[in-house]
Design a protein around this motif. Sequence first.
Motif, PDB file in Angstrom:
ATOM      1  N   LEU A 296      57.471 -39.789  -6.791  1.00  0.00           N
ATOM      2  CA  LEU A 296      57.775 -39.749  -5.356  1.00  0.00           C
ATOM      3  C   LEU A 296      58.241 -38.352  -4.955  1.00  0.00           C
ATOM      4  CD1 LEU A 296      58.254 -41.164  -2.607  1.00  0.00           C
ATOM      5  CD2 LEU A 296      60.554 -41.753  -3.426  1.00  0.00           C
ATOM      6  N   PHE A 297      59.083 -37.759  -5.788  1.00  0.00           N
ATOM      7  CA  PHE A 297      59.608 -36.433  -5.457  1.00  0.00           C
ATOM      8  C   PHE A 297      58.472 -35.413  -5.370  1.00  0.00           C
ATOM      9  CE2 PHE A 297      61.558 -32.318  -6.770  1.00  0.00           C
ATOM     10  CZ  PHE A 297      62.295 -32.117  -5.628  1.00  0.00           C
ATOM     11  N   GLU A 298      57.593 -35.437  -6.374  1.00  0.00           N
ATOM     12  CA  GLU A 298      56.459 -34.503  -6.355  1.00  0.00           C
ATOM     13  C   GLU A 298      55.620 -34.694  -5.091  1.00  0.00           C
ATOM     14  OE1 GLU A 298      53.988 -34.514  -9.886  1.00  0.00           O
ATOM     15  OE2 GLU A 298      55.816 -34.478 -11.115  1.00  0.00           O
ATOM     16  N   ALA A 299      55.318 -35.944  -4.794  1.00  0.00           N
ATOM     17  CA  ALA A 299      54.493 -36.223  -3.609  1.00  0.00           C
ATOM     18  C   ALA A 299      55.214 -35.792  -2.342  1.00  0.00           C
ATOM     19  CB  ALA A 299      54.138 -37.709  -3.564  1.00  0.00           C
ATOM     20  N   ARG A 303      54.125 -32.859   0.498  1.00  0.00           N
ATOM     21  CA  ARG A 303      53.970 -33.158   1.924  1.00  0.00           C
ATOM     22  C   ARG A 303      55.045 -32.506   2.795  1.00  0.00           C
ATOM     23  NH1 ARG A 303      52.008 -36.987  -1.067  1.00  0.00           N
ATOM     24  NH2 ARG A 303      50.324 -38.389  -0.411  1.00  0.00           N
ATOM     25  N   GLY A 304      55.904 -31.716   2.186  1.00  0.00           N
ATOM     26  CA  GLY A 304      56.967 -31.088   2.963  1.00  0.00           C
ATOM     27  C   GLY A 304      58.069 -32.050   3.381  1.00  0.00           C
ATOM     28  N   LEU A 305      58.200 -33.172   2.655  1.00  0.00           N
ATOM     29  CA  LEU A 305      59.213 -34.167   3.019  1.00  0.00           C
ATOM     30  C   LEU A 305      60.493 -34.019   2.195  1.00  0.00           C
ATOM     31  CD1 LEU A 305      56.908 -37.311   3.384  1.00  0.00           C
ATOM     32  CD2 LEU A 305      57.714 -35.752   5.175  1.00  0.00           C
ATOM     33  N   ALA A 306      60.488 -33.135   1.221  1.00  0.00           N
ATOM     34  CA  ALA A 306      61.697 -32.911   0.420  1.00  0.00           C
ATOM     35  C   ALA A 306      61.640 -31.489  -0.116  1.00  0.00           C
ATOM     36  CB  ALA A 306      61.792 -33.918  -0.729  1.00  0.00           C
ATOM     37  N   SER A 307      62.809 -30.878  -0.243  1.00  0.00           N
ATOM     38  CA  SER A 307      62.842 -29.499  -0.738  1.00  0.00           C
ATOM     39  C   SER A 307      63.637 -29.386  -2.032  1.00  0.00           C
ATOM     40  CB  SER A 307      63.460 -28.581   0.320  1.00  0.00           C
ATOM     41  OG  SER A 307      64.775 -29.015   0.621  1.00  0.00           O
ATOM     42  N   ASP A 308      64.428 -30.378  -2.323  1.00  0.00           N
ATOM     43  CA  ASP A 308      65.228 -30.361  -3.538  1.00  0.00           C
ATOM     44  C   ASP A 308      65.548 -31.821  -3.859  1.00  0.00           C
ATOM     45  OD1 ASP A 308      66.666 -29.525  -5.709  1.00  0.00           O
ATOM     46  OD2 ASP A 308      68.290 -28.560  -4.574  1.00  0.00           O
ATOM     47  N   GLY A 309      65.943 -32.061  -5.088  1.00  0.00           N
ATOM     48  CA  GLY A 309      66.252 -33.445  -5.432  1.00  0.00           C
ATOM     49  C   GLY A 309      66.855 -33.553  -6.812  1.00  0.00           C
ATOM     50  N   VAL A 310      67.582 -34.655  -7.028  1.00  0.00           N
ATOM     51  CA  VAL A 310      68.100 -34.973  -8.354  1.00  0.00           C
ATOM     52  C   VAL A 310      67.833 -36.451  -8.612  1.00  0.00           C
ATOM     53  CG1 VAL A 310      69.912 -33.263  -8.720  1.00  0.00           C
ATOM     54  CG2 VAL A 310      70.352 -35.214  -7.225  1.00  0.00           C
TER      55      VAL A 310
END
Lengths: 465, 465
Positions: A296-299, A303-310
């Motif tokens: 999900l994070f990669e996708a 798509r520009g829906l996330a810039s960072d994540g843990v």
Amino acid sequence: MTPASAVEPALRAALPAAVFRDLESRYLEEPRGRFIARGGLLIAPENVEQVSTIVRACAEAGVPIVPYGGGTGLVGGQIGDGFEPVVVSMERMAAIRSVDPVENALVAEAGVILQNVHEAAAEADRLFPLTIAAQGSARIGGILATNAGGVNVLRYGNARDLCLGLEAVLPDGSVLRGLSPLRKDNAGYDLRHLLVGAEGTLGLITAATLKLHPRPPARAAAMFVVPSPAAALDLLNLARDRVGEGVSAFELIGRQGLEFLAEHLPQVRLPLGQPEWSVLVDLGLAGDPQAALEGLFEAAVERGLASDGVIAQSEGQRTDFWAVRESIPAANRAVGAVSSHDISVPLGKLAAFIDRAPAVLDPIGRFRINCFGHVGDGNLHWNVFPVPGRTREDHQDDRDAIKRAVHDLVHDMGGSVAAEHGVGRLKVEDLERYGDPAKLTAMRSIKAALDPKGIMNPGAVLRAG
Amino acid sequence: MTPASAVEPALRAALPAAVFRDLESRYLEEPRGRFIARGGLLIAPENVEQVSTIVRACAEAGVPIVPYGGGTGLVGGQIGDGFEPVVVSMERMAAIRSVDPVENALVAEAGVILQNVHEAAAEADRLFPLTIAAQGSARIGGILATNAGGVNVLRYGNARDLCLGLEAVLPDGSVLRGLSPLRKDNAGYDLRHLLVGAEGTLGLITAATLKLHPRPPARAAAMFVVPSPAAALDLLNLARDRVGEGVSAFELIGRQGLEFLAEHLPQVRLPLGQPEWSVLVDLGLAGDPQAALEGLFEAAVERGLASDGVIAQSEGQRTDFWAVRESIPAANRAVGAVSSHDISVPLGKLAAFIDRAPAVLDPIGRFRINCFGHVGDGNLHWNVFPVPGRTREDHQDDRDAIKRAVHDLVHDMGGSVAAEHGVGRLKVEDLERYGDPAKLTAMRSIKAALDPKGIMNPGAVLRAG
């Protein structure tokens, strides 16, 4: 209204002495001190027959009854404001009568604390999904009477969706015996759904058959930095497209809440720092939810829906992520809100609401907004705080104007000003102002039909007659 | 009751000529000929304002109204038995007003046929899960008024669980405007759930906001031979333990239905022959549902919960499996049932019911039983047929005794004699006999409060006053 003293001798004669308790201040006043009862009589019945005896006597004498659960309600539904009611506390009806993993049903008396339902379900390898901040003290009767919401509504629904049956005492003292666990029963009008959310104004819930769910075989959580609330919603839809019902919770967190946490609860670790907008995603599914979150994070980045994540690498980390979300209300209390709003809007208007809402306060003054909540339900806690150097007391006179401005916008956008906390006594006027006229007329007809003397929690939901 | 003719001149003056239609026999008589209206006036309104005009005029004149959807009801709720009502057919209010994949909501007028909702949802890559045999002709208004069930209740709930909001005309002609798609709205009593399942006796549903679900990323179906109904339930729990909510449907099929199919619909392929008991399992989930079914089968065999099985290798095979289940009602009609029962019992008593029920017919005569249904909901269709060589007509006089014997057992076991088809006019006496007295009294109070003249579908659910 006839004070409780009018019926006290009859009740003392009819009930064992042990059910009469001291009327401590918590039964008379809610935490914020907005609603205050003048006195009354506290009774903690042991069984439904005693509740029936109380209601029958009060109906005869025209004495008001206020049902009392965990006292955690945020809209004053549990306080007999300005009169002297018989307060019926459900604290001694706290038995879990049965847990049945085959039926996927648990029968709890109204006084059972939510946490205890969670634990009893887990012991039977089942899930009771309703999760709210007050779960350590809120009781099932109040949870159902207010149709409580929380973080898992997205997947599992509100309290009403988790209630298969009810036992309740109706305003004439008769006992509705409807604790059946049946999943399909179309034998007559659905009184269960009428009592759920009626906040004790149509009857007093004494026990409920609750719906249990399978425990998801595996769970995982992640926090993503998102560019905007609109992107958060797109991310939610992306998540659902990829894992179907596996999305258990999806919470939006604005920067202000993280700043409050850093200032007042520094022990809470902020895994992503203090981004303007972030989301907490929780998955529960068969298979590998952690891998699903990675995908999900990669996708989302693509798509520009996330810039960072843990992504939580352990159940301990998952708990830490949740601690961020769940500590925000405590941080809010430490700061002291001028006005708090429990609102919902259609999902398609959520981003526009977040965008437009701050401006409605411009004519009133300068404030800080902490906006967070159950974005998948369109349900936001949009809370207004003083700017640094000022206090909530400085804005006492602004409170009504703030509430009106925010609620007007919510209503204009097709939303609800009483999303998950109920109407109680706090929002009776809002309901009159914004409610559908045909609905209000029908509500008053039903109230008058079932409770002709108006004894059940008068002044809650509907103005006392 | 005042006949429709009393209000006809006023209605013809107030409404366009096109809304008046011929009162064909299907509006007067249901398929089995048990309920027959003596005549009346058929109106097919084009919008909610016209419905309001009709109801207001009828309320004033005391003329009964019978709402009419697809006419597929099985309990006579759609027929003004013995009087001359204004029949309000929703057939021209058949627009899908909106489909919103972000909101996961679809607004359908009451006259939309279920199949069309399925198709509109699928076009938006969403699922409207309610699935019933009559979906090619049943209309949304009737589906909600009767709180229809079907094969996907196990996972997605009954009609009420798929309804977010309602537009309806109340018995005084006022319009309830509640088409909001909000997931959380605790602003007042839940009139939506009161109207859903009230079978048109508290108001006339004109449109609904329906809840859409994500389409499961992958689906698969299997049929397993099980040693007993008890084993079927154990198998269901095993399936849920392994794949959580992924179990979309779980249908029990008894041998008698397969024999009827072989005799009357030989074109329907029976992949497992004619085992005493078999189940149809349908999974929808992210991942590989076919592999999940293979794993489930192995685990089931290991535990003695299945002895044979077939897993659909293609969507075509999946459709074939479902054709077995869905053709059973047609085979039943070809044979001709003496008495059909739409009942539910707690899951823990389902096997005992199946075991004990045939004996209650012993004092009445010899019969064949076709028992099948939604075992995960505790909902069985337990239908009684003549033995070979005899016909349903031979047993006309046994019908009441059969119904009473079966329903007594259902009631004794804590079940419902009106599980998913409603009460209609067929089961009013059953509701009086078996219903909770406090519930019945409250229902009558609500009916009298909202519909003091008793014009809305009189004689359905409650005896006409």
